[in-house]
Write a protein that holds these residues in place. Sequence first.
Motif, mmCIF file in Angstrom:
data_model
loop_
_atom_site.group_PDB
_atom_site.id
_atom_site.type_symbol
_atom_site.label_atom_id
_atom_site.label_comp_id
_atom_site.label_asym_id
_atom_site.label_seq_id
_atom_site.Cartn_x
_atom_site.Cartn_y
_atom_site.Cartn_z
ATOM 1 N N LEU A 1 -34.085 -12.623 -21.202
ATOM 2 C CA LEU A 1 -33.577 -11.227 -20.733
ATOM 3 C C LEU A 1 -32.448 -10.990 -19.978
ATOM 4 O O LEU A 1 -30.869 -10.672 -19.761
ATOM 5 C CB LEU A 1 -34.962 -10.220 -20.183
ATOM 6 N N SER A 2 -32.326 -12.463 -19.313
ATOM 7 C CA SER A 2 -31.155 -12.753 -18.159
ATOM 8 C C SER A 2 -30.196 -13.140 -19.268
ATOM 9 O O SER A 2 -28.961 -13.323 -18.835
ATOM 10 C CB SER A 2 -31.931 -13.816 -17.102
ATOM 11 N N SER B 1 -19.411 -8.821 -13.897
ATOM 12 C CA SER B 1 -20.649 -9.636 -13.970
ATOM 13 C C SER B 1 -20.174 -11.161 -15.280
ATOM 14 O O SER B 1 -20.997 -11.784 -14.251
ATOM 15 C CB SER B 1 -21.594 -8.988 -14.864
ATOM 16 N N ASN C 1 -24.090 -7.253 -29.873
ATOM 17 C CA ASN C 1 -23.670 -6.290 -28.995
ATOM 18 C C ASN C 1 -22.575 -6.206 -29.545
ATOM 19 O O ASN C 1 -21.470 -5.295 -29.918
ATOM 20 C CB ASN C 1 -23.674 -7.400 -27.733
ATOM 21 N N SER D 1 -28.505 -10.556 -21.021
ATOM 22 C CA SER D 1 -27.721 -9.690 -19.584
ATOM 23 C C SER D 1 -25.844 -10.817 -19.239
ATOM 24 O O SER D 1 -25.119 -10.050 -19.114
ATOM 25 C CB SER D 1 -28.292 -9.524 -18.566
ATOM 26 N N TRP E 1 -32.051 -9.141 -11.076
ATOM 27 C CA TRP E 1 -32.428 -9.023 -12.456
ATOM 28 C C TRP E 1 -32.425 -7.827 -12.641
ATOM 29 O O TRP E 1 -32.313 -7.028 -13.669
ATOM 30 C CB TRP E 1 -34.145 -9.539 -12.125
ATOM 31 N N LEU F 1 -18.965 -4.701 -15.652
ATOM 32 C CA LEU F 1 -19.579 -5.652 -16.938
ATOM 33 C C LEU F 1 -18.611 -7.095 -16.864
ATOM 34 O O LEU F 1 -18.901 -8.088 -16.777
ATOM 35 C CB LEU F 1 -19.656 -5.361 -18.516
ATOM 36 N N LEU G 1 -27.399 -4.001 -17.056
ATOM 37 C CA LEU G 1 -26.075 -3.845 -17.693
ATOM 38 C C LEU G 1 -25.886 -4.060 -19.369
ATOM 39 O O LEU G 1 -25.475 -4.069 -20.103
ATOM 40 C CB LEU G 1 -25.753 -5.096 -16.680
ATOM 41 N N ALA G 2 -27.475 -4.790 -19.792
ATOM 42 C CA ALA G 2 -27.723 -4.688 -20.989
ATOM 43 C C ALA G 2 -27.939 -4.202 -21.999
ATOM 44 O O ALA G 2 -27.890 -3.909 -22.738
ATOM 45 C CB ALA G 2 -29.361 -6.073 -21.012
ATOM 46 N N SER H 1 -28.913 -6.632 -13.873
ATOM 47 C CA SER H 1 -28.923 -7.844 -15.682
ATOM 48 C C SER H 1 -29.394 -6.790 -15.732
ATOM 49 O O SER H 1 -28.427 -6.302 -17.371
ATOM 50 C CB SER H 1 -29.621 -8.799 -15.188
ATOM 51 N N TYR H 2 -30.467 -6.371 -16.280
ATOM 52 C CA TYR H 2 -31.021 -5.763 -17.265
ATOM 53 C C TYR H 2 -30.401 -4.168 -17.205
ATOM 54 O O TYR H 2 -30.210 -3.514 -18.559
ATOM 55 C CB TYR H 2 -32.777 -4.965 -17.466
ATOM 56 N N ASN I 1 -20.740 -14.474 -13.473
ATOM 57 C CA ASN I 1 -21.651 -15.467 -14.454
ATOM 58 C C ASN I 1 -20.730 -17.149 -14.078
ATOM 59 O O ASN I 1 -21.065 -18.332 -14.059
ATOM 60 C CB ASN I 1 -21.858 -14.958 -15.659
#
Length: 628
Positions: free
Chosen positions: A104-105, A449, A368, A108, A275, A446, A281-282, A278-279, A453
Motif C-alpha cells: 500500500l505504501s 508527494s 492508475n 501510494s 501512512w 500528488l 493520496l492513493a 499516503s492512503y 519521495n
Amino acid sequence: MSRNNGEIQPNYSRRPTICVSLDEESDNKLSTGLYYLMNSDDCVPDDRNVLQLFVSKKEDSKQFYLDQEPHKYYYIHPSVKRLLEKKSVGNKERTWHSNLQYILSTISVTIGLSNLWRFPWMCHKHGGGNFLFVYIFMAIFVAIPLAFMETGFGQCLRKGSLQIWRSVSPILGGLGLCTLCTAFMQFIYYNVVVSWCFTYFTKAFSYPLEWTTCPANASNCEVIGMPTYYWYNNVLVVPSDHDSFFNFSLKRVIMTVIPWFLVSFLVVKGIKGHWRISYFLAISPHLVLLIYFCRALVLPGSFSGIKYLFTPDFNNILYADIWIDAATQLLFSLFLGIGEYIPAAVHLPMKNNCLIDAYFLTIINCFNSLAAGITIFALIGVKSAVLSEQCLAVNASNTTCEIDHIIETSFSGYGITFITITEATSLFGSLSPLLSIMFFTIITLLGMSSMFNVFQCILLAVFDFKSLATFSKDSIAVTVTLLCAVCATMFTLSNTERTFQAFDEFAIVLPLALVTLKEVVVLMYIYGWKKLLKNFNFKPTVFNKIVMKYLTPVILTGCIVAKLVLSQISETKRDVHYSLTIYIIYFLVYITFILIHPAFLLVKTIKKKVLESKSQKSENNSIAIASL
C-alpha cells in the motif's frame, strides 16, 4: 575470572576494554549470545550506538563467516548480555508490519503526477492506441523485470542504494552515483510541474475562475480558447518572441520556490500520520477522476475520445520515440532507476516473494495511468465534438471538421491535462469552483508527494557518503534543497516552453534508460542470476529468466540506440524546435552520464595509489629509524 555460587563473574582487576557494536548484525545474534567484538583501537565509543563493556575472551571461541569475510564472535557473560538487550531496545532493525503495508505504501508512492499528467501527454503525443500498445508491451518486458530486480536486490543484500552496488564490486560505485544524478534531475523536473499545480491551485479559490473568461486586451484568446490562453500566458508566461531563450518571470520564481520550502520543511520537521496521508493520496485521485468521467459520459463525443485512446495505427508504431517514451514512462511512474525500491525492500523479510510484488505494483500503476488517460481523453472527445460542430456550421464539407481529426490535431503538448481539466470545469455549472478546488488540491498534493519521495531517495543516497557523516541530517537536507533550487532557476530564467520539453527529452528519458540498462547488466551478468535466486524461497519460471536475462537488456539497448541514431520522427513533427544552446547543454548531460563510471574508477585508483605511496614511505621511515 572468579566463581560465586557456580556463576562466572568478571574479574575487574584484569578487564580488557572492548567496543561492542550494536548494529543489526549484533542484534541478530542476541538470542545466541554471540556478538561481533571489535578491537578497542579501531572503534570510537558513542553513546548512541556503541556500548563499552568489559568482557573476557573464551578460549574455545569460534569463527563465523559473514559476506565471505571471517569475523570473530565471542561468548558474552549473561549480565553483560542483559545490558546489551537493554541498550538495543530502540536499535532493532525496522521492518514492515505486514507485506500489505509495504504494498500500500509503495502504491501510494507510484500514484503521482506521472500517472495523472504525463501519461495522457505521452498517449496523445504518440497517437493514443499506438502508445498504449507499446506501453503494455514495455510493462511486461521492462517494468516488471526491473521492479523485481531492484526489490529482490535490496531484499537480499540489505544495503542502501549507494552502498549496495559497491558491495557487488568496488568499481560499481559509479552506478550508485548515476542513480543519484537521475533522482536529482527528476527532483528538479517534478518541481517545475508542481509550480504549475500551485499556480492553478492558488487561482482555483477565485470566483469567477480566471480561465473561464477572456481578458479584454487578448486578441487571440477567442480563437485558441481561454484555458489554452491561460496556460501559455499565465502559467508558462511564454514571451511574445517564441524564439527567445531567456525569459525571466518573478511569478514563476515564487511558484518554484514554494515547493522547495515546503519539502525542506517537511523533511526537517517530519510528517505525523504519513501512512494515513499516503492512503488518502492513493484513493482520492480516483474519486475526483470518477466525477469528471461520469460527467463526460453523458455528453456527446466522449466515446470518440476513448476510442482514439484504444485504437492503434500500426503504420506509425515503429517510430523509435514511441518505444523509448513508453519504457521511460513506466520507469518514471514506478520510480525505477533512482533508488526508491532498494532501501524500502531492505525491511522486507527474506521469505517475501518480491516477484509477485513486482507484478502487482506494475499492474496497479498501469491501471492508475489508464484511469487518468480514459478520463482525460473522454473530456478531449467532448471538447472536440463542440469544435467539430462549430467547424461544420461554417463549412459542412470540410474533412478537417471530423472529430477524430480534431482530437489528433487540436490538442498537443505537456499542458494537455491542465488545459483539458480547466475546459471541463465549465461543464459543471455552479459546481465548477468546487470541482476546480478538488482537482487542483489533489494534483498539488500528488506533486508534493512525488517530490518528497524523490527527495527521500536523494537523501538516503547522500547519507551513505562517509565524508558527510559529521554533518547533521537536517543541515544536509537543507543544503541539498538549496542546491536543487538554484538548478531549478534555469526554468524561471528561460523560455519554459522550450526548456522543459528539452529537459524531458534529453535529461529524463535517455539518462533513465541508460541507468536501468546498467542495473540489468550488473545484476544479471556481474552479480549473477543464480546468485540472486539463492536468497529466495521461490523459483521464477523459465519465461522470467529469459525475459530478465536476455529480452530486457536487448529492448533497452535497442531503444537507446534508436533514440540516439535512428529516430524516425523528423524535426518538423516536434512540438518545440530546440536551439543550438539547448542541444549543447544536454549533450554535456549525456557525456556526464557516460563518464561517471570511468571518473569514479579513476578517482578510486588515484586514491589507492596515494595511500600505497604513503604506506610505503611510512615503512621506509620505520626501517630507517630501526637501522639507526
